[in-house]
Design a protein around this motif. Sequence first.
Motif, short mmCIF file in Angstrom:
data_model
loop_
_atom_site.label_atom_id
_atom_site.label_comp_id
_atom_site.label_asym_id
_atom_site.label_seq_id
_atom_site.Cartn_x
_atom_site.Cartn_y
_atom_site.Cartn_z
N PHE A 200 0.81 -1.22 0.00
CA PHE A 200 0.00 0.00 0.00
C PHE A 200 0.85 1.28 0.00
N PRO A 201 1.95 1.37 0.81
CA PRO A 201 2.78 2.59 0.74
C PRO A 201 3.35 2.85 -0.66
N ASN A 202 3.71 1.78 -1.35
CA ASN A 202 4.23 1.92 -2.71
C ASN A 202 3.12 2.43 -3.65
N TYR A 203 1.91 1.91 -3.44
CA TYR A 203 0.77 2.36 -4.25
C TYR A 203 0.49 3.85 -4.03
N VAL A 204 0.57 4.28 -2.76
CA VAL A 204 0.35 5.70 -2.43
C VAL A 204 1.38 6.57 -3.17
#
Length: 323
Positions: A200-204
């Motif tokens: 999720f952090p990478n997606y953000v």
Amino acid sequence: MELFNSALGENITFVHPAYFIISGLSGIKNIKHYYVFLFFVYVVSVVGNTAVMALIYLDHNLRTPKYVAVFNLAFVDLFGNSALVPKVLDIFLFNHHHIPYNDCLTFLFFCYTCLSMQSFNLVALSYDRLVAIIFPLHYQVKVTHRFMLSLIASFWAFVIIAVLIAVGLITRLSFCESVVVNSYFCDHGQIYRLSCNDHFPNYVLSCLYPVLIFWLPLVFILLSYLYIGYTLAKMATVQQGLKAFKTCIGHLLLVAIYFIPLLITFTLMEKIHPNARIINLSLTSVFPPMLNPIIYVLQTQEIKESLKRLLKIRVKSKKITIM
């Protein structure tokens, strides 16, 4: 990268593959011809950007704040293309599709850093034009060598930190199954989607960075030119306005060539066909660096005059040598 590989003070073991496999374009016949084409574009880019850098270095008349930004643009184009194209040719022309994990992250870092810096270079050039046309009497005070160098250095620092964060977050991902990257280089979006733990952090970041690195600079550039156009229409005659705006044509061409295909790709993201995405991104990576020096030579009067001066000096020196 230990900072990224710990959580709440506890060490976590991540599954990192020995290598990634770069798949490239699929289902297209005679695709190697496309990579040969990229090679010739790269050669033109190297010659053109080296010539622009040499011209600015040799001609003292071009040692102005504006040409500090132009020199940096040529350097970024040369460095970015040299980081990307030779490796792409090695992968697809010589079938070295397996890239070690650490090498892939390094490849990613240099490609994204140079691609992002092109955007901020265009911001620096648009600011230069804004002040030169709107505040001509204050230009020498507002746009100094120190200011331009500080502005470009701050852009470099921001981009390097931003890309390092993206690379650091990839190191906290585990890869349990596929290691095939569906791109032509070590692409951030394609790599983090292969992970088998929370990304999720990478997606953000993949949603935030296009806004910070591409959309906001583009908005600043467009607003600056709207303001220039509005001011010229209000204060100058048509002939004066066209003459002043002519100095911006080269820069506007660079903006269009760089931003339009890039923003289409990053906005559509996974909705675009993989082959279309690869071709679009690869052309966006190599075409602006090739066209930038050509546009500046054709559109900028100062560079034309500088070329003439240097050619005259060379012809004179040859005549003296012969005599």
